[in-house]
Design a protein around this motif. Structure first.
Motif, PDB file in Angstrom:
ATOM      1  N   LEU A   1      -5.117   0.051   5.324  1.00 46.83           N
ATOM      2  CA  LEU A   1      -5.211   0.993   6.433  1.00 46.83           C
ATOM      3  C   LEU A   1      -6.337   0.602   7.386  1.00 46.83           C
ATOM      4  O   LEU A   1      -7.418   0.198   6.957  1.00 46.83           O
ATOM      5  CB  LEU A   1      -5.470   2.407   5.911  1.00 46.83           C
ATOM      6  N   GLN A  11      -6.243   4.562  11.468  1.00 42.80           N
ATOM      7  CA  GLN A  11      -5.230   5.177  10.617  1.00 42.80           C
ATOM      8  C   GLN A  11      -5.871   6.073   9.558  1.00 42.80           C
ATOM      9  O   GLN A  11      -5.427   7.198   9.329  1.00 42.80           O
ATOM     10  CB  GLN A  11      -4.384   4.094   9.945  1.00 42.80           C
ATOM     11  N   MET A  12      -6.916   5.551   8.906  1.00 41.15           N
ATOM     12  CA  MET A  12      -7.570   6.320   7.852  1.00 41.15           C
ATOM     13  C   MET A  12      -8.200   7.589   8.416  1.00 41.15           C
ATOM     14  O   MET A  12      -8.101   8.671   7.822  1.00 41.15           O
ATOM     15  CB  MET A  12      -8.611   5.451   7.137  1.00 41.15           C
ATOM     16  N   ASP A  35       0.858  -1.192   0.000  1.00 41.30           N
ATOM     17  CA  ASP A  35       0.000   0.000   0.000  1.00 41.30           C
ATOM     18  C   ASP A  35       0.891   1.237   0.000  1.00 41.30           C
ATOM     19  O   ASP A  35       1.025   1.928   1.012  1.00 41.30           O
ATOM     20  CB  ASP A  35      -0.922  -0.010   1.222  1.00 41.30           C
ATOM     21  N   GLN A  89      -4.657   9.891  -0.850  1.00 36.11           N
ATOM     22  CA  GLN A  89      -3.750  11.026  -0.925  1.00 36.11           C
ATOM     23  C   GLN A  89      -4.040  11.883  -2.163  1.00 36.11           C
ATOM     24  O   GLN A  89      -3.975  13.115  -2.097  1.00 36.11           O
ATOM     25  CB  GLN A  89      -2.303  10.533  -0.954  1.00 36.11           C
ATOM     26  N   ASP A  93       2.820   4.951  -0.764  1.00 35.89           N
ATOM     27  CA  ASP A  93       2.504   6.372  -0.842  1.00 35.89           C
ATOM     28  C   ASP A  93       2.636   6.854  -2.278  1.00 35.89           C
ATOM     29  O   ASP A  93       3.253   6.206  -3.132  1.00 35.89           O
ATOM     30  CB  ASP A  93       3.470   7.179   0.023  1.00 35.89           C
ATOM     31  N   LYS A 147      -4.175   3.848  -0.037  1.00 32.39           N
ATOM     32  CA  LYS A 147      -3.518   5.073   0.422  1.00 32.39           C
ATOM     33  C   LYS A 147      -3.247   6.064  -0.707  1.00 32.39           C
ATOM     34  O   LYS A 147      -3.461   7.270  -0.565  1.00 32.39           O
ATOM     35  CB  LYS A 147      -2.209   4.726   1.142  1.00 32.39           C
TER      36      LYS A 147
END
Length: 257
Positions: A119, A123-124, A33, A78, A35, A74
């Motif tokens: 996530l 966390q999310m 997952d 983002q 970034d 993720k």
């Protein structure tokens, strides 16, 4: 009435960088997952500025934007963040629009796979506090390996995309006024979804994702009519990334031009 959806691929991810270098780099260094890359964050910011300015993005025909939908992965979360901030909207996380394969890691030969849950709800919520999370984003994550293969199969992704296409058609039938939505998702999934929407029962059930192309943050705009008809109004638009708008020629990525 009709449902108009701007289908957006996420910005460049760290895995995209590995894949662009070589298959060996991808299988060795990919993360379950990842970034966004530095360029991916720039692409996301430019997308947000573009979609947030109705006069700049007028050619897309999606204003006013009523809702934002986003994959729970993720890199898509983002990518959506600058657009959500620009529009002042709370994105709705949809757990069925994740990328083909799901959240997983592979062994050295990339033939055996282990699923991850992605996530967690905490966390999310901490990373994206304005997003609306469904109940199936749980405290231990959201991804479910329904096939028991560790990595979702191509056939599994196409079946899931067909189900999402059916949900979108049902949503269009239920409207009493036109609605405009932005969905940030993934290359393979968007290919499968477009096949399902346009080809219907004639869509592939177990074939590669080759009928559509999306640069990172490329925008494809479709209309779904109340009778189930689908029209493609624009495909893979990246005006927000082009040199005449940004002054740069290094922002278009995702597959060879």
């Amino acid at each position: 009435s009709r449902l108009r959806i701007a289908l957006v691929r996420h910005g460049e991810s760290q895995n995209n960088i590995h894949e662009a270098k070589s298959w060996d780099d991808y299988t060795k260094y990919r993360q379950p997952d990842p970034d966004l890359s530095a360029r991916g964050f720039e692409q996301a910011a430019l997308l947000g500025s573009y979609l947030g300015d109705a006069s700049a993005s007028v050619s897309l025909g999606i204003h006013p934007i009523h809702e934002l939908w986003v994959s729970p992965v993720k890199r898509t979360l983002q990518t959506m963040a600058p657009t959500a901030a620009a529009l002042g909207l709370s994105p709705r996380v949809h757990t069925r629009v994740f990328e083909a394969g799901g959240i997983y890691e592979g062994d050295d030969s990339y033939t055996k796979f282990k699923a991850h849950r992605g996530l967690t709800r905490s966390q999310m919520s901490e990373m994206f506090p304005t997003y609306s999370l469904p109940a199936d984003v749980e405290e231990d994550g959201w991804f479910v390996d329904v096939e028991g293969t560790g990595k979702e199969t191509t056939a599994g992704c196409r079946k899931r995309a067909a189900g999402v296409a059916d949900e979108m058609r049902a949503a269009a039938r239920a409207l009493d006024a036109p609605k405009n939505v932005v969905l940030v998702a993934h290359y393979d999934f968007l290919c499968a979804l477009l096949d399902a929407l346009i080809l219907g029962d004639g869509a592939p059930t177990d074939a590669g994702f080759e009928n559509w192309r999306h640069f990172n943050t490329g925008v494809t705009v479709i209309d779904i009519e109340a009778d189930g008809g689908v029209a493609v109004l624009m495909a893979n638009a990246v005006g927000h990334l082009l040199k005449d708008r940004t002054g740069r020629d290094d922002l278009v990525s995702g597959f060879p031009i």
